[in-house]
Design a protein around this motif. Sequence first.
Motif, PDB file in Angstrom:
ATOM      1  N   GLY A 147       1.503  -1.096   0.503  1.00  0.00           N
ATOM      2  CA  GLY A 147       0.000   0.418   0.339  1.00  0.00           C
ATOM      3  C   GLY A 147       0.591   1.067   0.219  1.00  0.00           C
ATOM      4  N   ILE A 148       2.043   1.571   0.989  1.00  0.00           N
ATOM      5  CA  ILE A 148       2.752   2.226   0.354  1.00  0.00           C
ATOM      6  C   ILE A 148       3.713   2.827  -0.622  1.00  0.00           C
ATOM      7  N   ALA A 149       3.396   1.589  -1.352  1.00  0.00           N
ATOM      8  CA  ALA A 149       4.768   1.495  -2.800  1.00  0.00           C
ATOM      9  C   ALA A 149       3.341   2.403  -3.747  1.00  0.00           C
ATOM     10  N   VAL A 169       4.885   5.011  10.071  1.00  0.00           N
ATOM     11  CA  VAL A 169       5.278   6.082   9.984  1.00  0.00           C
ATOM     12  C   VAL A 169       6.658   5.943   9.356  1.00  0.00           C
ATOM     13  N   GLU A 170       7.672   5.588  10.201  1.00  0.00           N
ATOM     14  CA  GLU A 170       8.891   5.322   9.523  1.00  0.00           C
ATOM     15  C   GLU A 170       8.884   4.189   7.769  1.00  0.00           C
ATOM     16  N   ALA A 171       8.242   3.431   7.819  1.00  0.00           N
ATOM     17  CA  ALA A 171       8.026   3.244   6.254  1.00  0.00           C
ATOM     18  C   ALA A 171       7.888   4.218   5.476  1.00  0.00           C
ATOM     19  N   LEU A 172       6.551   5.237   5.480  1.00  0.00           N
ATOM     20  CA  LEU A 172       5.703   5.879   5.445  1.00  0.00           C
ATOM     21  C   LEU A 172       7.071   7.044   4.635  1.00  0.00           C
ATOM     22  N   ARG A 173       8.336   7.024   6.038  1.00  0.00           N
ATOM     23  CA  ARG A 173       8.888   8.560   5.875  1.00  0.00           C
ATOM     24  C   ARG A 173      10.000   8.223   4.756  1.00  0.00           C
ATOM     25  N   ALA A 174      10.427   6.903   4.945  1.00  0.00           N
ATOM     26  CA  ALA A 174      11.621   5.552   4.401  1.00  0.00           C
ATOM     27  C   ALA A 174      10.689   6.061   2.194  1.00  0.00           C
ATOM     28  N   ARG A 206       9.027   8.307   0.932  1.00  0.00           N
ATOM     29  CA  ARG A 206       8.254   9.279   1.020  1.00  0.00           C
ATOM     30  C   ARG A 206       7.245   9.676   0.433  1.00  0.00           C
ATOM     31  N   VAL A 207       6.286   9.008   1.029  1.00  0.00           N
ATOM     32  CA  VAL A 207       4.595   9.229   1.089  1.00  0.00           C
ATOM     33  C   VAL A 207       4.520  10.356   1.715  1.00  0.00           C
ATOM     34  N   PRO A 208       4.235  11.976   1.267  1.00  0.00           N
ATOM     35  CA  PRO A 208       3.711  12.564   2.073  1.00  0.00           C
ATOM     36  C   PRO A 208       2.603  12.505   3.197  1.00  0.00           C
ATOM     37  N   ILE A 209       3.061  13.330   4.431  1.00  0.00           N
ATOM     38  CA  ILE A 209       2.432  12.476   5.042  1.00  0.00           C
ATOM     39  C   ILE A 209       1.498  13.712   6.079  1.00  0.00           C
ATOM     40  N   ALA A 210       0.262  14.045   5.604  1.00  0.00           N
ATOM     41  CA  ALA A 210      -0.621  14.963   6.588  1.00  0.00           C
ATOM     42  C   ALA A 210      -1.559  14.373   7.830  1.00  0.00           C
ATOM     43  N   LEU A 211      -2.542  15.529   8.287  1.00  0.00           N
ATOM     44  CA  LEU A 211      -2.451  15.280   9.417  1.00  0.00           C
ATOM     45  C   LEU A 211      -3.976  15.818  10.159  1.00  0.00           C
ATOM     46  N   ALA A 212      -5.088  15.550  10.853  1.00  0.00           N
ATOM     47  CA  ALA A 212      -5.989  15.984  10.989  1.00  0.00           C
ATOM     48  C   ALA A 212      -7.206  15.613  12.105  1.00  0.00           C
ATOM     49  N   THR A 213      -7.937  16.226  12.155  1.00  0.00           N
ATOM     50  CA  THR A 213      -8.802  15.925  13.830  1.00  0.00           C
ATOM     51  C   THR A 213      -9.747  14.623  13.862  1.00  0.00           C
ATOM     52  N   ARG A 220       5.031   9.796  17.595  1.00  0.00           N
ATOM     53  CA  ARG A 220       6.734   9.948  16.841  1.00  0.00           C
ATOM     54  C   ARG A 220       6.957  10.421  15.788  1.00  0.00           C
ATOM     55  N   LEU A 221       6.073  11.223  15.792  1.00  0.00           N
ATOM     56  CA  LEU A 221       6.369  12.779  14.698  1.00  0.00           C
ATOM     57  C   LEU A 221       7.322  13.281  14.525  1.00  0.00           C
ATOM     58  N   THR A 222       7.886  14.231  14.308  1.00  0.00           N
ATOM     59  CA  THR A 222       9.056  14.972  14.496  1.00  0.00           C
ATOM     60  C   THR A 222       7.836  16.512  14.333  1.00  0.00           C
ATOM     61  N   VAL A 223       7.920  17.906  15.416  1.00  0.00           N
ATOM     62  CA  VAL A 223       7.670  19.047  15.290  1.00  0.00           C
ATOM     63  C   VAL A 223       7.041  19.363  13.689  1.00  0.00           C
ATOM     64  N   PRO A 224       8.476  19.528  13.398  1.00  0.00           N
ATOM     65  CA  PRO A 224       8.565  19.911  11.357  1.00  0.00           C
ATOM     66  C   PRO A 224       7.525  19.365  10.465  1.00  0.00           C
ATOM     67  N   GLU A 225       7.746  17.735  11.364  1.00  0.00           N
ATOM     68  CA  GLU A 225       6.419  17.391  10.386  1.00  0.00           C
ATOM     69  C   GLU A 225       5.166  17.465  10.963  1.00  0.00           C
ATOM     70  N   CYS A 226       4.831  17.464  12.235  1.00  0.00           N
ATOM     71  CA  CYS A 226       3.552  17.697  12.527  1.00  0.00           C
ATOM     72  C   CYS A 226       3.405  18.703  12.249  1.00  0.00           C
ATOM     73  N   LEU A 227       4.241  19.560  11.827  1.00  0.00           N
ATOM     74  CA  LEU A 227       3.522  21.763  11.923  1.00  0.00           C
ATOM     75  C   LEU A 227       3.096  21.036   9.912  1.00  0.00           C
ATOM     76  N   ALA A 228       4.213  20.396   9.350  1.00  0.00           N
ATOM     77  CA  ALA A 228       4.203  20.878   7.510  1.00  0.00           C
ATOM     78  C   ALA A 228       2.358  19.769   7.602  1.00  0.00           C
ATOM     79  N   GLY A 229       2.441  18.346   8.722  1.00  0.00           N
ATOM     80  CA  GLY A 229       1.464  17.920   8.343  1.00  0.00           C
ATOM     81  C   GLY A 229      -0.321  18.468   8.622  1.00  0.00           C
ATOM     82  N   MET A 230       0.011  19.895   9.581  1.00  0.00           N
ATOM     83  CA  MET A 230      -1.333  20.439   9.674  1.00  0.00           C
ATOM     84  C   MET A 230      -1.405  21.972   8.565  1.00  0.00           C
ATOM     85  N   THR A 231      -0.541  22.033   7.862  1.00  0.00           N
ATOM     86  CA  THR A 231      -0.626  23.316   6.629  1.00  0.00           C
ATOM     87  C   THR A 231      -0.159  22.779   5.784  1.00  0.00           C
TER      88      THR A 231
END
Length: 402
Positions: A272-274, A301-306, A308-315, A339-350
């Motif tokens: 699915g990730i691929a 999350v680690e496999a999504l990062r590897a 390079r699948v964009p990661i968004a967040l929502a309520t 365990r998302l990083t701070v930049p990933e979280c901020l990018a995820g909501m923008t």
Amino acid sequence: MAHCDRIWRNARLATFAPDRPGIGEVDNGIVAAKDGLIVYAGPAGDAPALDAADIVDCGGRWITPGLIDCHTHLVHGGDRAHEFELRLAGASYEEIARAGGGIVSTMRATRAATEAELVAAALPRLDALIAEGVTTVEIKSGYGLALDHEIKQLRAGRRLGRERPVTVATTFLGAHALPPEYADDADAYIQTVADEMIPAIAAEGLADAVDAFCEGIGFSPAQVDRIFSAARAHGLPVKLHAEQLSNLHGAALAASFGALSADHLEFLDMDGIAAMARAGTTAVLLPGAYYFVRETKLPPVEALRAARVPIALATDCNPGTSPLTSPLLVMNMAATLFRLTVPECLAGMTREAARALGMLDRAGTLEAGKRCDLAIWDVERLAELVYRMGFNPLHARIWSGR
Ligand SMILES: O=C(O)CC[C@@H]1NC(=O)NC1=O
Ligand SMILES: [Fe+3]
């Protein structure tokens, strides 16, 4: 000298612009806007000569893009507090759904409400999002489960965008659950959704995308395929609730339709990730639902990062699995639980949330030509937006330059 309507100066910018590393930080930056659009965002020293009708000194505060909540069920009738108590007594989400509770109980409350009542009930939830800096919100149908009531929900969603300074993207989610009148014939319901509801909703321009719930207690991949084929035939992009409670390979199916996003993804596998990586489908992680149903399977999350699948967040704001209206808490949960990083979280909501809505060309970063949607924060370090729980340091929210 170019004229603009307003300049926000003396600010630290987190632009999330793709041509800048990390969060796209600019130390002494300005944002200039004209007719609701950004005309310049960057270092004050590199700015073109600008003549502004109004200049706002930000006192060194941080400016991010306005937050984007890319997955909500904000419009619905009633609540499910009683089911919350049943779950506290040991009933599972599936058991309650199979016993006629869950989404179908919200369906009854939504069908009983008028459009105006749905708008009135959703406004406090929307105001809570706006209070934390949200400037764009996606709102799904999916509690009407019949054409007139699905249309009523989508119209209510559109109306919220006229009642408040916020951009609303609506999503048709007719394939959310099986309504009682089709209790023993899911395929007949899917045919109604595909052949009757989607054409009518597309003709009225009420939905910007089509979604479905691909799950054992939802719909099968074959049924989702039917829905997505109808969406494509009517020029509507798709997104999917996928791999939330099990792995039905919904994300790969969504990716095969070039889906904007696949959402939840706790049970997502490498295939699915691929498929998502190949298709450019955004992963939307929903830590509020993971937390509230006490899920234990973490999204990969680690496999999504590897990959390079964009990661968004929502309520995923909804009455059953995520009665949550705090994007700041979503970021804290995504960091603390996933365990998302701070930049990933901020990018995820923008930026990544804009991508999940197919809006990255007009929102989600501080770049010239995009909507001037800003959130101005009273924090020393942007990490405070992810670190704190139940604390809102928003200083000001700007929507379309106002
Ligand atoms: O329980 C509800 O009201 C919606 C739950 C929400 N919808 C879905 O497909 N998955 C979810 O978590
Ligand atoms: Fe959802």
